[in-house]
Write a protein that holds these residues in place. Structure first.
Motif, PDB file in Angstrom:
ATOM      1  N   LYS A   1       0.851  -1.196   0.000  1.00 38.72           N
ATOM      2  CA  LYS A   1       0.000   0.000   0.000  1.00 38.72           C
ATOM      3  C   LYS A   1       0.887   1.246   0.000  1.00 38.72           C
ATOM      4  O   LYS A   1       2.044   1.189   0.397  1.00 38.72           O
ATOM      5  N   THR A   2       0.306   2.368  -0.415  1.00 40.84           N
ATOM      6  CA  THR A   2       1.044   3.629  -0.351  1.00 40.84           C
ATOM      7  C   THR A   2       0.409   4.518   0.709  1.00 40.84           C
ATOM      8  O   THR A   2      -0.809   4.519   0.876  1.00 40.84           O
TER       9      THR A   2
ATOM     10  N   PRO B   1      -0.438   8.318   2.391  1.00 41.66           N
ATOM     11  CA  PRO B   1      -1.314   8.054   3.535  1.00 41.66           C
ATOM     12  C   PRO B   1      -2.696   7.572   3.103  1.00 41.66           C
ATOM     13  O   PRO B   1      -3.555   7.313   3.917  1.00 41.66           O
ATOM     14  N   THR B   2      -2.862   7.443   1.773  1.00 39.46           N
ATOM     15  CA  THR B   2      -4.201   7.145   1.253  1.00 39.46           C
ATOM     16  C   THR B   2      -4.500   5.654   1.248  1.00 39.46           C
ATOM     17  O   THR B   2      -5.644   5.254   1.093  1.00 39.46           O
TER      18      THR B   2
ATOM     19  N   ASP C   1      -3.748   3.565  -1.052  1.00 42.76           N
ATOM     20  CA  ASP C   1      -4.027   2.985  -2.374  1.00 42.76           C
ATOM     21  C   ASP C   1      -3.107   1.795  -2.539  1.00 42.76           C
ATOM     22  O   ASP C   1      -1.991   1.797  -2.047  1.00 42.76           O
TER      23      ASP C   1
ATOM     24  N   LYS D   1       2.216   3.265   8.336  1.00 47.04           N
ATOM     25  CA  LYS D   1       1.438   2.432   7.413  1.00 47.04           C
ATOM     26  C   LYS D   1       1.502   0.966   7.856  1.00 47.04           C
ATOM     27  O   LYS D   1       0.484   0.275   7.911  1.00 47.04           O
TER      28      LYS D   1
ATOM     29  N   LYS E   1       1.167  16.737   2.936  1.00 42.17           N
ATOM     30  CA  LYS E   1      -0.295  16.840   2.915  1.00 42.17           C
ATOM     31  C   LYS E   1      -0.952  15.523   3.329  1.00 42.17           C
ATOM     32  O   LYS E   1      -0.676  14.486   2.730  1.00 42.17           O
ATOM     33  N   GLY E   2      -1.777  15.589   4.323  1.00 42.31           N
ATOM     34  CA  GLY E   2      -2.518  14.400   4.749  1.00 42.31           C
ATOM     35  C   GLY E   2      -1.725  13.465   5.644  1.00 42.31           C
ATOM     36  O   GLY E   2      -2.256  12.454   6.116  1.00 42.31           O
ATOM     37  N   TYR E   3      -0.448  13.756   5.891  1.00 47.35           N
ATOM     38  CA  TYR E   3       0.378  12.837   6.662  1.00 47.35           C
ATOM     39  C   TYR E   3       0.093  12.930   8.160  1.00 47.35           C
ATOM     40  O   TYR E   3      -0.018  11.925   8.842  1.00 47.35           O
TER      41      TYR E   3
ATOM     42  N   PHE F   1      -2.928  11.167   9.094  1.00 47.85           N
ATOM     43  CA  PHE F   1      -2.741   9.718   9.134  1.00 47.85           C
ATOM     44  C   PHE F   1      -2.179   9.303  10.490  1.00 47.85           C
ATOM     45  O   PHE F   1      -2.594   8.296  11.078  1.00 47.85           O
TER      46      PHE F   1
ATOM     47  N   ARG G   1      -4.839   9.300  13.003  1.00 49.66           N
ATOM     48  CA  ARG G   1      -5.667   8.107  12.821  1.00 49.66           C
ATOM     49  C   ARG G   1      -5.030   6.916  13.535  1.00 49.66           C
ATOM     50  O   ARG G   1      -5.710   6.132  14.196  1.00 49.66           O
TER      51      ARG G   1
END
Lengths: 667, 295
Positions: A188-189, A191-192, A194, A415, A440-442, A445, A448
């Protein structure tokens, strides 16, 4: 004295004027150096501003100046500005000299009197030098429209596609049997989350099908000749022992091959492959390779099972390595990274303790196409871990190994923690020094993960051991760590440990850099032209860098650099020719003794040796005018346009104020 | 016969007499001549360096200067702490001319001068590097068959972090034990600190460190622990009783110097090796010595 020289002293706001008495310097230059040809000397707040430039241009016209000296910042910053200003007023740009009284004076001194005296000396040196300048014309060379991209990871793929989509030919060279690079190995990659293969393989397919891309996998660059616009690159295409024209990629050969070997590259040692193989199902190109190091036919002379079963008769054991030479105008180096060798930290027990994994091994373990089908289990292949420790910064931010931050490991470790939590429900402990989540978005994550209940222990792991001290530790891997938030030593028993090994330069990065004539940092990352303002160009014209070869970075940054390098190259190709600085070294054949001292010293590999005449010659298109050879030549046979002996020695005389009467020098 | 400047250090005069006796006896068998440095002084131990580094280096340098004056090329210390102090001082003398000048200024008082030209070595290195293990094996006429020995390096022996030496998992002690016919055991804590002089300042913390070592060695089946340092030997041996009292354990494992085990394997009389003489846990040690005597 025939020259008419103008001297312009910049305040640079308070950058210079705060330490150097700029007005006094300017006044002194006008008076003391009048005998050396200075007809006008001025100071101005910002010489680089339009008004400052116009001031110089007005003087060139009205005062009929034949030489200009600007005393301001480093030539790295504004040399071009002032040369262009002179050019605009009809003066050859190489008759302008920019001397630095900021980086070399006001920024490094606090004593105002001494700094002012030094500024005078620096200007005096510049005046003496500029007298000996010659009018030069830039060299113009045509740009070949083709580009070579070295390295088929995500950065190289992106660069190749951007250039090819714009309609220009690309040669993409990859060492392994397939393109895809490290990204193809990931599950997976961040922070999304995918699926890595799902977003990568469409691009790989595009590369494979692109009419403008010539794919050269299982190939390595052997030699680079020529210079910007006109490189001749020799590529060794290793024998695949497969006739590509006949192979359909059906897979019967590797099904029938009776020999299995541990795949140390793509599977990171976690699974086996056959002697004839493609590294993974979505490999591009689809043709397999026969590894002649492991194939039994090459060692014993019998087997050929693959050949017997191949329905299209595509196996050719007689194939030989080929050397191909291609002409290209520009080159992108996107050669990626190696993983830090965790064996260098024996206290972490890798190899000695079965259930200690590297991050790349763990990626394969998580991957649905990997050895366990994506099940996170111990080396026995069945036991699901109840507790997992993930160690950050292994080999990174450590004075004993790599002092730098590998930049991706924090997010990669987060991750992993998420995947372990999601797939096994195990307790997860992340051991970190600092959590670094700047993109961005890290950070979201990370939040989370905190909410998921991951245990974060702040401290560097001292040791991983299977030596139990208490009954609870029996049969476990014990992580010994100082928890710096509570100020206590802790021993945490787990079943599995993942070492987030840092990124380091390819083991052969230094040799590759030398071959392409570019520089490396102390850690062997390729050096960019400017760390902030020119991150994908190098000091060698026509050679660009992208991705982790330049330094540790994540997928988005690698893609951005690949695209940036492509944009830079497309700009050059559109211009059809390139103007090169005429500041170059040249060798006087008569004086050259053929000692070859300069050959190996040249950082740009610009000096070649004529065996027949026993003399060296500088290739003007490769030479960057650094002057190393000029200084090194024991026979004094090399001179540099723009840095002749006369110019340098005069400048030194000027610096020492030997050019003017003592009375004026001390004024 | 190769000659060495021998620096016994204070422990070997009293507490570790057995180490001294066995070192002399065993080196003699291999034709190594240990010449004791005359008028040697304290190595600075652990205590002096934090008090005044320069004076501590000077103290060590006096011993080095005396050895240089003897014309020796190698300075040999059997104690790991002495070895470490001498090793670092010697390498600083080589790399820091300013430090060397300061020290030599002080040594002038004693009509001495130090160059830093010596090779500083621990006693165990002589058997590994100069004698070579094949030779040891050849001379071991009374191999210690079936004796399971925990090779305890301690922390200071590997602290110089010499080039190419695996400081986290060294193997040469194991190889030496194999050469004398013993069976070296594998245990993780072989280079962990024994507590050192902490036993004086923080007894409880030090006992806990000793306990970790004893536990690890015993779990992995050690009949005896072999040491290369008098400080380690004392902490592991003498404090076993206190460890047992503190942690409710029942350790009773003999601790011997590697030279004593070597001497037994060479067939030297245990009395000449100091086994069971001035040693503290003499009874246990004597029991270990039995196989050699019975052969």
């Amino acid at each position: 004295m025939t020259e008419r020289i103008g001297v312009y002293v910049c305040h640079c706001g308070t950058n210079i004027a705060g330490v150097v008495d700029v007005a006094a310097v300017s006044k002194w230059a006008g008076e003391a150096l009048a005998g050396r040809g200075v007809v006008i000397a001025r100071d101005y707040k910002f010489m680089c501003s339009s008004l400052g430039q116009e001031l110089i241009q007005k003087d060139i016209k009205e005062q009929k100046l034949t030489r200009v000296v600007v005393a301001a910042c480093s030539p790295h910053l504004h040399e071009r500005t002032f040369r262009n200003a002179c050019k605009g007023a009809g003066l050859n740009p190489y008759l302008c000299e920019l001397v630095s009284i900021r980086e070399q004076d006001s920024w490094v001194h606090t004593d105002k009197v001494a700094a002012t005296a030094k500024a005078k000396a620096i200007i005096s040196g510049g005046v003496e030098r500029v007298i000996h300048h010659e009018a030069l014309e830039p060299l113009r060379v045509p740009i070949h429209p083709a580009t070579m991209v070295v390295g088929g990871g995500i950065a190289g793929i992106q660069a190749a596609l951007e250039i090819a989509d714009a309609g220009f030919p690309v040669y993409l060279v990859e060492r392994e049997p397939s393109i895809g690079g490290h990204m193809a190995q990931f599950d997976k990659t961040f922070p999304t989350l995918d699926c890595s293969a799902c977003i990568l393989t469409p691009k790989m397919v595009d590369v494979g099908n692109h009419p403008n891309i010539t794919l050269m996998t299982y190939s390595e660059v052997q030699k680079v000749d020529g210079y910007v616009g006109n490189f001749a690159v020799t590529v060794k295409k290793k024998a695949r022992y497969i006739k590509e024209a006949d192979c359909t990629g059906c897979g019967i050969c590797w099904e029938k091959c009776p020999w299995k070997f541990v795949d140390e590259v793509f599977e990171a040692g976690m699974a086996k492959r056959k002697a004839v193989y493609t590294p993974f199902p979505q490999a591009v190109p689809k043709y397999p390779v026969i590894d002649d190091q492991t194939c039994v036919y090459f060692s014993k002379g019998t087997c050929k099972a693959c050949q017997k079963f191949c329905p299209t008769n595509a196996i050719d054991f007689e194939q030989k390595d080929e050397l191909l030479t291609v002409q290209v105008g520009n080159i992108v180096l996107a050669t990626g990274f190696d993983l830090f060798d965790v064996n260098r930290i024996p206290q972490y027990g890798y190899k000695r303790l079965a259930n200690v994994y590297t991050n790349l091994e763990f990626e394969r373990l998580c991957n649905a196409a990997g050895p366990t089908g994506g099940n996170i289990v111990l080396r026995d292949g069945k036991t699901v871990p109840k507790a997992v420790g993930i160690v950050h910064c292994v080999g990174s931010r450590d004075q004993n190994y790599n002092p730098y931050c590998s930049s991706v490991c924090c997010m990669q470790s987060l991750k992993f923690a998420h995947l372990v939590h999601e797939r096994t429900g195990a307790d997860v402990y992340n051991f970190y020094i600092d959590i670094r989540t700047p993109s961005k978005g890290y950070e979201e994550f990370y939040q989370r993960l905190l909410e998921e209940g991951t245990h974060f222990v702040r401290g560097k792991v001292a040791e991983i051991t299977d030596t139990a001290r208490t009954p609870e530790e029996e049969g476990k891997l014990v992580i010994q760590v100082e928890d710096t938030l509570i100020g206590k030593q802790r021993r945490i028993p787990v079943d599995m440990v993942v070492l987030s090994a840092g990124l380091q330069a390819r083991h052969d990065a230094k040799d590759v850099a030398k071959m392409f004539g570019i520089a490396c940092s102390a850690e062997n990352w390729y050096t960019e032209r400017h760390p902030k303002l020119d991150p994908v160009a190098t000091m060698t014209e026509g050679i660009y860098i992208a991705g982790c070869a330049q330094g540790p970075k994540d997928i988005p940054a690698s893609v951005a650099q690949g695209a940036a390098a492509a944009a830079r190259i497309l700009g050059k190709i559109q211009q059809k020719e390139i103007a090169l600085e005429p500041v170059r070294a040249s060798i006087n054949e008569e004086q050259c003794s053929g000692c070859r001292i300069c050959n190996s010293l040249c950082p740009f590999s610009a000096i070649l040796f004529h065996e027949d005449k026993m003399v060296s010659e500088v290739n003007p298109a490769l030479c960057q005018g650094c002057g190393t050879c000029v200084a090194a030549c024991p026979a004094g046979a090399i001179s540099g346009t723009g840095f002749s002996n006369e110019q340098i020695l005069s400048q030194i005389e000027g610096l020492l104020l030997l050019n003017i009467p003592v009375k004026e020098a001390v004024a | 016969m190769k000659k060495y400047a021998y620096y016994p250090g204070c422990s070997l005069e009293s507490l570790a007499k057995g180490y001294h006796l066995s070192a002399m006896a065993v080196t003699k068998e291999f034709g190594l001549e240990l010449n004791e440095i005359k008028d040697w002084n304290c190595c600075g131990s652990t205590a002096y360096f934090p008090v005044d580094e320069l004076l501590a280096y000077t103290l060590v340098s006096r011993n080095l200067a005396l050895a240089e004056k003897m014309g020796a090329s190698d300075f040999v210390a059997p104690c790991s702490a002495c070895y470490k102090n001498a090793y670092f001082t010697n390498s600083y003398l080589q790399s820091d001319t300013d430090l060397a000048d300061h020290i030599n200024y002080a040594l002038e008082e004693d009509q001495l001068h130090v160059d830093g030209s010596l090779k500083v070595r621990h006693l165990i290195e002589l058997f590994i590097e100069d004698v070579k293990l094949e030779e040891v094996e050849k001379k071991a006429t009374h191999p210690l068959k079936g004796l399971r020995v925990a090779p305890y390096y301690g922390c200071q022996l590997v602290r110089p972090r010499k080039a190419k030496e695996d400081v986290e998992n060294p193997r040469y002690f194991e190889n030496l034990l194999s050469a004398i016919g013993a069976e070296p055991i594998e245990y993780a804590n072989k280079t962990r600190c024994c507590g050192g002089s902490l036993i004086i300042t923080n007894r409880k913390a030090a006992l806990s460190m000793v306990q970790i070592l004893l536990q690890d060695a015993v779990i992995h089946g050690a009949d005896v622990i072999a040491t290369t340092c008098p400080m380690c030997d004392v902490n592991l041996e003498v404090y076993q009783e206190q460890v047992n009292r503190e942690f409710g354990t029942h350790y009773s494992v003999p601790v011997m110097y590697f030279t004593q085990l070597m001497g037994l394997a060479l067939g030297i009389d245990p009395g000449r090796l100091g086994v069971g003489k001035s040693e503290l846990a003499s009874l246990q040690a004597k029991a270990v010595a039995q196989p050699a005597e019975s052969q």
